[in-house]
Write a protein that holds these residues in place. Structure first.
Motif, short mmCIF file in Angstrom:
data_model
loop_
_atom_site.label_atom_id
_atom_site.label_comp_id
_atom_site.label_asym_id
_atom_site.label_seq_id
_atom_site.Cartn_x
_atom_site.Cartn_y
_atom_site.Cartn_z
N THR A 31 8.84 -1.39 -10.69
CA THR A 31 9.37 -2.74 -10.73
C THR A 31 9.12 -3.58 -10.16
OG1 THR A 31 11.53 -1.42 -11.41
CG2 THR A 31 11.90 -3.65 -11.10
N THR A 32 8.16 -3.41 -8.88
CA THR A 32 7.97 -4.67 -8.08
C THR A 32 6.45 -4.71 -7.95
OG1 THR A 32 8.40 -3.09 -6.12
CG2 THR A 32 9.99 -4.59 -6.80
N LEU A 33 5.68 -3.77 -7.87
CA LEU A 33 4.11 -3.90 -7.48
C LEU A 33 3.57 -4.10 -8.82
CD1 LEU A 33 1.75 -3.56 -5.92
CD2 LEU A 33 1.80 -1.23 -6.29
N VAL A 34 3.94 -3.26 -9.98
CA VAL A 34 3.13 -3.30 -11.32
C VAL A 34 3.15 -5.01 -11.71
CG1 VAL A 34 3.26 -2.56 -13.78
CG2 VAL A 34 3.48 -0.93 -11.66
N PRO A 35 4.32 -5.60 -11.91
CA PRO A 35 4.34 -7.01 -12.32
C PRO A 35 3.51 -7.85 -11.42
CG PRO A 35 6.52 -6.16 -12.15
CD PRO A 35 5.78 -5.06 -11.49
N LEU A 36 3.35 -7.57 -10.16
CA LEU A 36 2.63 -8.47 -9.22
C LEU A 36 1.15 -8.49 -9.80
CD1 LEU A 36 3.96 -8.02 -6.04
CD2 LEU A 36 4.51 -10.04 -7.68
N VAL A 68 3.93 -13.00 -16.44
CA VAL A 68 4.51 -11.74 -16.88
C VAL A 68 5.84 -12.09 -16.99
CG1 VAL A 68 4.98 -9.41 -16.08
CG2 VAL A 68 2.89 -10.42 -15.67
N VAL A 69 6.78 -11.46 -18.03
CA VAL A 69 8.14 -11.35 -18.05
C VAL A 69 8.50 -10.00 -17.86
CG1 VAL A 69 10.05 -11.59 -19.75
CG2 VAL A 69 8.32 -13.46 -19.34
N VAL A 70 9.42 -9.62 -16.80
CA VAL A 70 9.89 -8.25 -16.65
C VAL A 70 11.36 -8.28 -17.21
CG1 VAL A 70 10.43 -6.60 -14.82
CG2 VAL A 70 8.48 -8.18 -14.65
N ALA A 71 11.62 -7.36 -17.92
CA ALA A 71 13.03 -7.46 -18.39
C ALA A 71 13.96 -6.33 -17.84
CB ALA A 71 13.00 -7.13 -19.98
N GLU A 72 15.10 -6.50 -17.31
CA GLU A 72 15.82 -5.66 -16.55
C GLU A 72 17.02 -5.53 -17.19
OE1 GLU A 72 15.31 -3.58 -13.99
OE2 GLU A 72 13.40 -4.32 -13.40
N PRO A 73 17.82 -4.32 -17.39
CA PRO A 73 19.17 -4.14 -18.19
C PRO A 73 20.12 -4.45 -17.54
CG PRO A 73 18.46 -1.98 -16.97
CD PRO A 73 17.35 -2.99 -16.83
N ARG A 74 20.16 -5.22 -16.16
CA ARG A 74 21.36 -5.71 -15.65
C ARG A 74 21.19 -6.90 -14.63
NH1 ARG A 74 21.08 -0.07 -14.79
NH2 ARG A 74 22.67 1.22 -15.56
N ARG A 75 22.01 -7.78 -14.54
CA ARG A 75 21.74 -8.79 -13.78
C ARG A 75 21.57 -8.51 -12.11
NH1 ARG A 75 27.21 -12.10 -15.23
NH2 ARG A 75 27.92 -10.10 -15.94
N ILE A 76 22.41 -7.60 -11.68
CA ILE A 76 22.09 -7.30 -10.31
C ILE A 76 20.58 -6.78 -10.10
CG2 ILE A 76 22.98 -5.02 -10.58
CD1 ILE A 76 24.01 -5.07 -7.94
N ALA A 77 20.02 -5.91 -10.94
CA ALA A 77 18.73 -5.39 -10.92
C ALA A 77 17.59 -6.44 -11.04
CB ALA A 77 18.41 -4.43 -11.82
N ASP A 89 0.80 -1.18 -0.02
CA ASP A 89 0.03 0.04 0.18
C ASP A 89 0.82 1.24 0.03
OD1 ASP A 89 -2.33 -1.63 -0.11
OD2 ASP A 89 -2.66 -1.63 2.15
N ALA A 90 2.10 1.31 0.61
CA ALA A 90 2.94 2.46 0.62
C ALA A 90 3.45 2.68 -0.86
CB ALA A 90 4.09 2.22 1.44
N LEU A 91 3.35 1.84 -1.64
CA LEU A 91 3.97 2.18 -3.01
C LEU A 91 2.90 3.08 -3.78
CD1 LEU A 91 5.46 -1.53 -3.84
CD2 LEU A 91 6.81 0.53 -2.92
N PRO A 92 3.49 4.36 -4.35
CA PRO A 92 2.68 5.41 -4.99
C PRO A 92 2.21 4.78 -6.30
CG PRO A 92 4.67 6.22 -3.87
CD PRO A 92 4.92 4.90 -3.78
N VAL A 93 2.73 3.83 -6.91
CA VAL A 93 2.36 3.38 -8.10
C VAL A 93 1.02 2.92 -8.33
CG1 VAL A 93 3.39 1.02 -8.56
CG2 VAL A 93 3.20 2.51 -10.32
N ARG A 94 0.72 2.15 -7.08
CA ARG A 94 -0.79 1.50 -7.09
C ARG A 94 -1.83 2.21 -7.32
NH1 ARG A 94 -1.61 -3.04 -2.49
NH2 ARG A 94 -3.18 -3.96 -3.40
N ALA A 95 -1.70 3.88 -7.17
CA ALA A 95 -2.70 4.65 -7.65
C ALA A 95 -2.93 4.62 -9.10
CB ALA A 95 -2.59 6.00 -7.11
N ALA A 96 -1.87 4.34 -9.86
CA ALA A 96 -2.06 4.26 -11.26
C ALA A 96 -2.18 3.08 -11.97
CB ALA A 96 -0.51 4.54 -11.67
N LEU A 97 -2.63 1.90 -11.08
CA LEU A 97 -2.87 0.66 -11.79
C LEU A 97 -4.08 0.62 -12.40
CD1 LEU A 97 -1.47 -1.79 -8.93
CD2 LEU A 97 -0.50 -1.34 -11.10
N PRO A 98 -5.23 1.47 -12.05
CA PRO A 98 -6.50 1.32 -12.88
C PRO A 98 -6.27 1.95 -14.36
CG PRO A 98 -6.91 1.85 -10.61
CD PRO A 98 -5.43 1.84 -10.59
N ALA A 99 -5.58 2.96 -14.39
CA ALA A 99 -5.14 3.57 -15.83
C ALA A 99 -4.30 2.82 -16.42
CB ALA A 99 -4.52 5.11 -15.27
#
Length: 842
Positions: free
Chosen positions: A41-46, A60-69, A9-19
């Protein structure tokens, strides 16, 4: 599965999920603009996978530019679900796959995604692909986006695409995805105070991989200052691993503070420690990986060195490497934002405020500056060798694509039309640069799979500086183990050994003598040479000449110095130096060079002008390097003629036989060309060189050496350029006579050395009675009036004016000196003479 609702709930992107859901339902693609820390990176894929208790279940496949990420994102999502990775959340990076039967979200690197797309263009079983950190403009991410859009347009209209960016510069991506809607998520960032902290003294700008040690000392001092002036953890951005290690050494072990180093090569335990809250205060020294890909908790202060690393290619020298550059303003904003993620923070910028406006707005897209060999191979395997049909934000530079295709053709990855060969498909599947893929496959057949994998793993990731510049010694050090690099190297060897065993299409042949004898130097050199054939270098006059034509020098105190041949893996060009500098290489011999770069081996006749004469040789070359030279007898006449023409260009037309009469003819022709123009020829050096075929044949074709040129009569040859066909040639003596008759009856030669002002040098007394200056081709001659002794007395191109105004002074000066010669008071009315008064009185 136990959801951590408070954290979600603390992640601000949650408000953008309906759009976002509406955009995907209506268009099938969307651009998500969300600042770092909002949960994109974390809430949206879930949410997209239906793991939050809402919406349909999707893969869902999430593509990151780096292995550490990729690892960090997977672990964070698994933590939010109360699970471990490998259950609902998995990840796949090069050499590591943690995925289970229940996995609904898989985080991969963009490189892994590209390989998957090449194997299965439809991405069977995948419902949504989220391309994260698109704003960083990595080449693999741009390529993945182009391929995915192609798949959606032609094969999978049901495939949903999300391009996620940490900036609001999203219009380009929206257009690329067919006018996709842009969904913006507001961040919850706190205010960040900017402190400008430039160095007190002069700092040299970065060049290549070099960073002025004075700047690194200054960065370390700013970190100490920040620890004193502010509270909270300190995140310091530096361009690379070497600079991180240097600053860590300068900082030492501050009281009560842990100094951590985070970069793509850091051990997993260190990466985990950075991404979790610490028990003590921390200084985290990081590369740009921490700009937006990772969240480092506890950070209240950022110290920004202002530098970044970007790929660069020097096509003229055939060198490619990372280069240290000034970080863009966009990167500066991303870095500063890290200080305000959890509370108000501070950023210390290690440059002057006045410099900030001069920084580039955004980082350079990799497709504009990087080596494009891997991209060109991917495009060829996709069926679009020119990449003309791919949806790309920036088109690949033509020169870089041409260089890439030349390399791919040389290693057999594409055919002459640029289409991928069967071998090219195998190279693309290896997850390596095509150079290293070629070295692995061909090296395995020569020195064995294990040894080839060891060397290619050594070339895949920069070894620690303490390993030195000799790759054979570096291999021994990696084998001994004992450091983090050695552990990563062994893991990569295992991966390469597995893929090579699958892709070597024929049983390995007999090992080379070097491999049979366990000669580390020999096997390393062969594999390096297979990867970089154009960088094979032969000792030549104190430096090395590469097959590509680039000259290089070894460093002082290196064990490589004095070797007859080197296979160069890494080289750069130091500031102010003409030659490249070898940074990593292996010793080889000529047999290895011939084997590895056989496609560049040529034997041909070379006839050229050198050392003042024609030199004819039969030369065996490996690119620019001469291997064997033999004198060539009876050289091809056309090659000899070309060498002679080059000799005339280098040393001038005086190599021909020029008499005084020929020089005079050339000067007369230059005068007529100036006064009349066509059809009279230009006879300056450049024009005569351009018309060699017209005036020096057939003599030139019969010549074989310098001495033969000296026997060619230049005057006779020049005569061929006269306009005989039009009949104008017969007017040469009329337009530019060699001599002119003066009033005394003498025929005086005209000097045409200056075609603008031809000169008539004549004794003054021979011009008495002439009212106007003589003219040729309508141009007045410059008359040099001479004393009876032949010395200049006056110069005029207006004889009438001279008789009227200038003669009196000359007469006054010379009459007493030459009393035997006539000096009438009225020269314009006097009779011209060649004689003295005594002769005249007879």
């Amino acid at each position: 599965m136990i959801l951590r609702d408070d954290a979600l709930d603390a992640l601000p992107v949650r408000a953008a999920l309906p759009a976002l859901n509406d955009a995907l339902d209506g268009h099938g693609a969307a651009v998500l603009a969300a600042p770092p820390g909002t949960g994109k990176t974390t809430l949206v894929p879930l949410a997209l996978a239906g793991l939050l208790g809402e919406g349909p279940a999707r893969r869902v496949v999430v593509a990151e530019p780096r292995r550490i990420a990729a690892r960090a994102a997977a672990r964070r999502m698994a933590w939010l679900l109360g699970e471990r990775t490998g259950e609902a959340i998995g990840y796949t990076v090069r050499g590591e796959r943690v995925v289970g039967r229940r996995t609904r979200v898989e985080v991969v690197t963009t490189g892994v995604l590209l390989q998957r797309l090449q194997r299965d263009q439809e991405l069977t079983g995948v419902d949504v692909v989220l391309l994260d950190e698109c704003h960083e403009r990595h080449l693999d991410a741009d390529t993945s986006a182009a391929f995915l859009w192609d798949v959606r347009e032609t094969l999978r209209p049901d495939l949903r695409l999300v391009a996620a960016s940490a900036t609001t510069d999203t219009s380009g991506w929206a257009g690329l995805l067919g006018g996709a809607p842009v969904v913006e998520a507001r961040g919850a960032a706190f205010g960040v105070e900017v402190v400008w902290a430039p160095p007190a003294g002069a700092v040299r700008p970065p060049h290549g991989m070099r960073v002025d040690p004075a700047l690194l000392s200054h960065v370390a001092s700013v970190v100490r200052r920040a620890l004193t002036e502010r509270s909270g953890d300190v995140l310091c951005f530096l361009p690379g691993v070497g600079e991180i290690a240097r600053v860590a050494g300068l900082l030492g072990a501050p009281d009560g503070v842990d100094v951590l180093q985070v970069h793509g090569r850091a051990p997993a335990a260190v990466q985990d420690a950075v991404l979790a809250p610490g028990a003590r205060r921390r200084v985290v020294l990081a590369t740009s990986v921490a700009e937006s890909s990772l969240t480092v908790p506890g950070v209240r202060v950022v110290v920004d060195s202002g530098l970044a690393r970007e790929p660069r290619v020097d096509h003229a020298r055939g060198l490619s490497a990372l280069a240290t550059v000034r970080a863009s303003r966009a990167a500066g904003r991303q870095r500063a934002g890290r200080a305000g993620r959890e509370a108000p923070g501070t950023v210390y910028r290690c440059w002057a405020e006045a410099e900030d406006a001069r920084l580039p707005l955004f980082p350079a897209p990799e497709i504009k500056v990087a080596d494009l060999a891997s991209f060109a191979l991917q495009a060829a395997c996709w069926g679009d060798p020119q990449a003309s049909g791919l949806a790309l934000l920036d088109r690949p530079p033509a020169g870089a694509m041409a260089a890439a295709r030349e390399l791919l053709t040389a290693i057999g990855a594409v055919d002459t039309a640029g289409r991928a060969t069967e071998r090219g498909g195998r190279l693309a599947r290896l997850g390596l640069h095509p150079r290293l893929g070629r070295a692995l496959l061909d090296g395995a057949a020569s020195v064995g799979v294990e040894r080839a994998a060891e060397v290619v793993a050594l070339l895949s990731e920069e070894a620690p500086r303490e390993y030195g510049d000799d790759l054979a010694a570096a291999l021994r050090a990696a084998r001994r183990g004992g450091d983090a690099y050695s552990g990563r190297w062994r893991a990569e060897v295992r991966r390469l050994r597995a893929v090579a065993a699958q892709d070597v299409s024929r049983p390995p042949g007999p090992l080379s003598p070097a491999a049979e004898e366990g000669d580390v130097e020999g096997l390393v050199g062969l594999v390096v040479a297979l990867a970089f054939p154009e960088r094979l270098a032969k000792a030549d006059g104190g430096s090395y000449l590469m097959v590509s034509g680039t000259r290089a020098e070894t460093g002082r105190g290196t064990g490589l110095r004095g070797a007859p041949w080197l296979a160069v893996a890494v080289a750069d060009r130091p500031v102010g130096q003409v030659h490249a500098r070898v940074q990593l290489a292996a010793v080889v011999d000529e047999d290895v060079a011939r084997l590895a770069a056989g496609v560049l081996l040529r034997e041909r006749d070379e006839v050229r002008w050198a050392d003042g004469d024609v030199v004819a040789r039969r030369v065996e070359r490996l690119g620019a390097v001469e291997l064997a030279v033999r004198p060539l007898r009876n050289a091809d006449a056309s090659l000899v003629r070309g060498a002679l023409v080059e000799g005339l260009r280098q040393e001038g037309l005086r190599l021909l036989r020029w008499s005084p009469e020929t020089d005079a003819l050339r000067q007369r022709l230059a005068f007529v060309r100036l006064r009349v123009g066509d059809p009279w020829p230009d006879v300056d050096d450049a024009s005569l060189h351009a018309r060699v075929d017209e005036w020096l044949e057939p003599e030139l074709s019969r010549a074989r050496r310098r001495a033969d040129l000296g026997r060619i009569d230049a005057g006779q040859a020049l005569g061929r350029l006269l306009p005989w066909a039009s009949g104008e040639a017969g007017r040469l003596d009329e337009l530019a006579p060699e001599r002119i008759t003066v009033p005394s009856g003498s025929r005086i030669r005209i000097d045409y050395a200056d075609p603008q002002r031809p000169v008539l040098a004549v004794k003054l007394q021979e011009m008495f009675g002439l009212q106007e200056s003589p003219r040729v081709a309508g141009a007045p001659l410059v008359v040099h009036l001479l004393s009876p002794a032949g010395r200049p007395a006056a110069v005029t191109s207006d004889l009438a004016s001279f008789w009227r105004d200038g003669y009196r002074a000359v007469r006054s000066e010379l009459r007493g000196r030459y009393p035997k010669h006539p000096w009438p008071e009225d020269p314009a009315g006097a009779e011209a003479t060649r004689h003295t008064n005594a002769r005249l009185s007879r």
